[in-house]
Scaffold this motif. Sequence first.
Motif, PDB file in Angstrom:
ATOM      1  N   GLY A  53       0.856  -1.348   0.135  1.00 22.23           N
ATOM      2  CA  GLY A  53      -0.003   0.175  -0.014  1.00 22.23           C
ATOM      3  C   GLY A  53       0.736   1.133   0.150  1.00 22.23           C
ATOM      4  O   GLY A  53       0.168   2.246  -0.352  1.00 22.23           O
ATOM      5  N   ASP A  54       2.045   1.331   0.260  1.00 22.10           N
ATOM      6  CA  ASP A  54       2.800   2.452   0.282  1.00 22.10           C
ATOM      7  C   ASP A  54       3.043   2.693  -1.234  1.00 22.10           C
ATOM      8  O   ASP A  54       3.133   1.974  -2.137  1.00 22.10           O
ATOM      9  CB  ASP A  54       4.454   2.072   0.932  1.00 22.10           C
ATOM     10  CG  ASP A  54       4.280   1.943   2.426  1.00 22.10           C
ATOM     11  OD1 ASP A  54       3.445   2.388   2.913  1.00 22.10           O
ATOM     12  OD2 ASP A  54       5.354   1.351   2.675  1.00 22.10           O
ATOM     13  N   THR A  55       3.553   4.126  -1.529  1.00 22.10           N
ATOM     14  CA  THR A  55       3.739   4.616  -2.769  1.00 22.10           C
ATOM     15  C   THR A  55       5.386   4.746  -2.738  1.00 22.10           C
ATOM     16  O   THR A  55       6.068   5.594  -1.934  1.00 22.10           O
ATOM     17  CB  THR A  55       3.139   5.960  -3.052  1.00 22.10           C
ATOM     18  OG1 THR A  55       1.917   5.551  -2.847  1.00 22.10           O
ATOM     19  CG2 THR A  55       3.405   6.278  -4.343  1.00 22.10           C
ATOM     20  N   CYS A  72       6.799  -5.927  -3.583  1.00 24.30           N
ATOM     21  CA  CYS A  72       6.642  -5.688  -2.057  1.00 24.30           C
ATOM     22  C   CYS A  72       5.023  -4.945  -1.977  1.00 24.30           C
ATOM     23  O   CYS A  72       4.592  -4.676  -0.658  1.00 24.30           O
ATOM     24  CB  CYS A  72       7.361  -4.617  -1.501  1.00 24.30           C
ATOM     25  SG  CYS A  72       9.090  -4.607  -1.844  1.00 24.30           S
ATOM     26  N   GLY A  73       4.341  -5.076  -2.791  1.00 26.42           N
ATOM     27  CA  GLY A  73       2.955  -4.703  -2.589  1.00 26.42           C
ATOM     28  C   GLY A  73       2.660  -3.108  -2.792  1.00 26.42           C
ATOM     29  O   GLY A  73       1.639  -2.432  -2.717  1.00 26.42           O
ATOM     30  N   ALA A  74       3.814  -2.386  -3.190  1.00 29.16           N
ATOM     31  CA  ALA A  74       3.879  -1.007  -3.152  1.00 29.16           C
ATOM     32  C   ALA A  74       3.052  -0.421  -4.680  1.00 29.16           C
ATOM     33  O   ALA A  74       2.985  -1.371  -5.586  1.00 29.16           O
ATOM     34  CB  ALA A  74       5.237  -0.356  -3.114  1.00 29.16           C
ATOM     35  N   LYS A  75       2.348   0.735  -4.287  1.00 35.86           N
ATOM     36  CA  LYS A  75       1.963   1.421  -5.559  1.00 35.86           C
ATOM     37  C   LYS A  75       3.249   2.060  -6.242  1.00 35.86           C
ATOM     38  O   LYS A  75       3.935   2.840  -5.638  1.00 35.86           O
ATOM     39  CB  LYS A  75       0.964   2.519  -5.327  1.00 35.86           C
ATOM     40  CG  LYS A  75       0.433   3.345  -6.323  1.00 35.86           C
ATOM     41  CD  LYS A  75      -0.320   4.445  -5.857  1.00 35.86           C
ATOM     42  CE  LYS A  75      -0.437   5.006  -7.074  1.00 35.86           C
ATOM     43  NZ  LYS A  75      -1.090   6.753  -6.796  1.00 35.86           N
ATOM     44  N   ASN A  81       2.177  11.847   0.269  1.00 37.17           N
ATOM     45  CA  ASN A  81       2.487  10.815   1.154  1.00 37.17           C
ATOM     46  C   ASN A  81       3.342   9.617   0.400  1.00 37.17           C
ATOM     47  O   ASN A  81       2.872   8.442   0.437  1.00 37.17           O
ATOM     48  CB  ASN A  81       1.148  10.071   1.492  1.00 37.17           C
ATOM     49  CG  ASN A  81       1.262   9.593   2.629  1.00 37.17           C
ATOM     50  OD1 ASN A  81       2.125   9.368   3.601  1.00 37.17           O
ATOM     51  ND2 ASN A  81       0.194   8.484   3.031  1.00 37.17           N
ATOM     52  N   VAL A  82       4.249  10.021  -0.378  1.00 32.85           N
ATOM     53  CA  VAL A  82       5.075   9.083  -1.040  1.00 32.85           C
ATOM     54  C   VAL A  82       6.028   8.516   0.189  1.00 32.85           C
ATOM     55  O   VAL A  82       6.603   9.135   0.969  1.00 32.85           O
ATOM     56  CB  VAL A  82       5.923   9.527  -2.266  1.00 32.85           C
ATOM     57  CG1 VAL A  82       7.084   8.918  -2.607  1.00 32.85           C
ATOM     58  CG2 VAL A  82       4.871   9.901  -3.343  1.00 32.85           C
ATOM     59  N   LYS A  83       6.331   7.157   0.031  1.00 37.45           N
ATOM     60  CA  LYS A  83       7.270   6.553   1.353  1.00 37.45           C
ATOM     61  C   LYS A  83       8.643   6.664   0.902  1.00 37.45           C
ATOM     62  O   LYS A  83       9.515   6.776   1.634  1.00 37.45           O
ATOM     63  CB  LYS A  83       6.827   5.084   1.364  1.00 37.45           C
ATOM     64  CG  LYS A  83       7.519   4.291   2.414  1.00 37.45           C
ATOM     65  CD  LYS A  83       7.001   4.610   3.729  1.00 37.45           C
ATOM     66  CE  LYS A  83       7.401   3.694   4.928  1.00 37.45           C
ATOM     67  NZ  LYS A  83       6.873   2.328   4.784  1.00 37.45           N
ATOM     68  N   LYS A  90       4.431  -2.239  10.192  1.00 37.74           N
ATOM     69  CA  LYS A  90       3.364  -2.926  10.664  1.00 37.74           C
ATOM     70  C   LYS A  90       3.225  -4.515  10.822  1.00 37.74           C
ATOM     71  O   LYS A  90       3.034  -5.276  11.246  1.00 37.74           O
ATOM     72  CB  LYS A  90       2.106  -2.202  10.192  1.00 37.74           C
ATOM     73  CG  LYS A  90       1.764  -0.872  10.595  1.00 37.74           C
ATOM     74  CD  LYS A  90       0.355  -0.402  10.031  1.00 37.74           C
ATOM     75  CE  LYS A  90       0.353   1.202   9.924  1.00 37.74           C
ATOM     76  NZ  LYS A  90       1.346   1.699   8.729  1.00 37.74           N
ATOM     77  N   GLN A  91       4.243  -4.693   9.353  1.00 36.49           N
ATOM     78  CA  GLN A  91       4.083  -6.253   8.926  1.00 36.49           C
ATOM     79  C   GLN A  91       5.604  -6.620   8.997  1.00 36.49           C
ATOM     80  O   GLN A  91       6.389  -5.806   8.893  1.00 36.49           O
ATOM     81  CB  GLN A  91       3.508  -6.536   7.419  1.00 36.49           C
ATOM     82  CG  GLN A  91       2.111  -6.011   7.268  1.00 36.49           C
ATOM     83  CD  GLN A  91       1.677  -6.420   5.944  1.00 36.49           C
ATOM     84  OE1 GLN A  91       2.283  -7.153   5.364  1.00 36.49           O
ATOM     85  NE2 GLN A  91       0.468  -5.952   5.629  1.00 36.49           N
TER      86      GLN A  91
END
Lengths: 395, 395
Positions: A88-90, A110-113, A139-141, A226-227
């Motif tokens: 979910g991170d960008t 990694c599941g990122a956008k 909100n970019v990681k 978190k994970q």
Amino acid sequence: MTAASLSELAPPTRLLLGPGPSPVSPRVLRALGTPPLGHLDPAFLVIMNELQAALREVFRTRNPFTIAVSGTGSAGMEAALVNLLEPGDTAVVGVNGVFGARLADIAGRCGAKVVKLEAPWGEVFTPAEVEEALAREGNVKLVALVHAETSTGARQPMEGMGDLCRRHGALLVLDTVTSLGGLPVEVDAWGVDACYSGTQKCLSCPPGLAPLTFSPRAVEVLKSRKQKVQSWYLDMSMIADYWTEGKRAYHHTAPINMVYALREALRLVLEEGLDARFARHARHSAALLAGLAALGCRPVAAEGRRLPSLNCIFAPDGVAEAPVRKAVLEEFDIEIGGGLGPLAGKVWRIGLMGDGARQGSVVAVLSALEQVLARQGKVSRPGVALEAALRVYEG
Amino acid sequence: MTAASLSELAPPTRLLLGPGPSPVSPRVLRALGTPPLGHLDPAFLVIMNELQAALREVFRTRNPFTIAVSGTGSAGMEAALVNLLEPGDTAVVGVNGVFGARLADIAGRCGAKVVKLEAPWGEVFTPAEVEEALAREGNVKLVALVHAETSTGARQPMEGMGDLCRRHGALLVLDTVTSLGGLPVEVDAWGVDACYSGTQKCLSCPPGLAPLTFSPRAVEVLKSRKQKVQSWYLDMSMIADYWTEGKRAYHHTAPINMVYALREALRLVLEEGLDARFARHARHSAALLAGLAALGCRPVAAEGRRLPSLNCIFAPDGVAEAPVRKAVLEEFDIEIGGGLGPLAGKVWRIGLMGDGARQGSVVAVLSALEQVLARQGKVSRPGVALEAALRVYEG
């Protein structure tokens, strides 16, 4: 397969002037062949401390978290991303060659956008382009860039990149696989949060380890995940305990002999001095490019945006690159690289990295290319390439 | 850190009788220190073919997909699981020590539903226990077992396991990190679908590669995945193309020198012959255990379930294990291992692996232990351990 069918190891001796691995000093080979200690032996832990201190020098960082990942450069890339990204991170990724594309691929796993900034191969990104993406996405990681794009020979300027990432609350991840030890890499001054490299390029060590450093900001992100990190092998929250003095908790068995070799390679880098080493790389690259120009080879990347360590040039007009490269390997025992992706069949990639960045390499590869091209009637005058290179050395 | 503060590499010489790394033959060290080729050099590709053929011999398999993963043994473990598991799959994992627990951890990170079979440390699983779990859970994707549990010295019998996994449509994954090359590992005869090992145990090569083989059934599962493998670095669907003759597509730079070393280590294994090598490991383990028994040390694993390569024994009653182990390292330059998890502080783990499985090692470690224990008044009669060991050699 029987024992009898496996003969003595007897590889040919090649001059390694491709995109890596680079030539390895006899001192590094000797260190590599030293009988191993156990990975928890107190004497080995001292060697790890020394390696970390030397890596901090070479990365120009004070980051406590500075280690060698137990894999090749791509393992360093994966380690940087899987530890910092969560689903979910960008991630904003600069894609202007193979390694930017690889960063984007891994960030996606990694599941990122993944927001790709794209530039033609051989070109680089401006701070304005990066900032525009950060402002647009919000909100970019992290932002991931390739400092030294091995597939094109382009050098990404880093001025201002760290500041703008901080302003937007994003981490800055930087690939320095083909730059560390060959041209300036300034982890702290540039505000880089995660920086990785490989051993087999400008550090002139065999492949097998990936230097990696995380800023305190990056470590904070890792600690507040978190994970679980999706890779156990590359989970830096656990590996940090093995590389931290006073903890040294067993995670996995370190590649002991590669640690020996990298320590010796870094010792050679520090003996030479980073600035002297960068100047050496620049000097030999300039001579090589002058010689190549005399053979009709134009660099892919623009002036001021080129890597001295990896010289990516178009083959002369009307010359099929692969047969020339094959002849250079088979007749002269010199390895040079071909192109990848859109540059396949069009370019040569000539690495002058670490121990390979010397006049002998430049002269040898220019002479070999000239002889092979002369057979095709593609050389204006015998000796033209060497003369052009020597003018740079003399000038 | 300055260049001057990094002195010449000068590690002490240790006899490596811990849980790995094991002693390395001078021939393997020499191969390791051979100047590298490029990872796409035709001459290196021949060496890769030879390595693969030798690995098939040692794994006793005909699996075309038999390679060396670019990482240490745990990278092999992760490679096996991340390629075969997808989120939502069910994995039955035997947990009776550290490495079973690690398998369960990694399977969880793959998003699998992890069904742990648990047994006390030092014990193993019966086919009935595995089958009961398969029947209960239904639709299990894979069963993962540890053939050689390095944390306890237990050997998992494999008879029948492959058949029952096939009956239930599950793949069988097997950890042979501490068994391959030291005791029988029969990938094809046992019906194992994914088997991995490390180089630094019974193969007597430095750490840094993980031999891995996938059955055609496992390759089929890999090919029919719905999602990308979560690890790019360990994505075998891409790596297979580098290790397949005629393809040799660039994925990442192989650890060339480690490939040289492993090839030489396998050459030594095949020269000796697998059966002779297994008999050698068994013989020296028997002598060691006899000597240890005379010092009051009882094995953790039951008779018939012990690894000859890794002898895990309780320290004698009333003896603190850590100071003894420290004295053996510091005064005698012999590395032995301590316990992990519930066995911490209670056991020693003495490896007799590869080049370490020889009479000289047995005599040296028994003599050192006896001298240190004698100071504590814990030895019934001087020479008692050596005498017991020699009786086995003579008998």
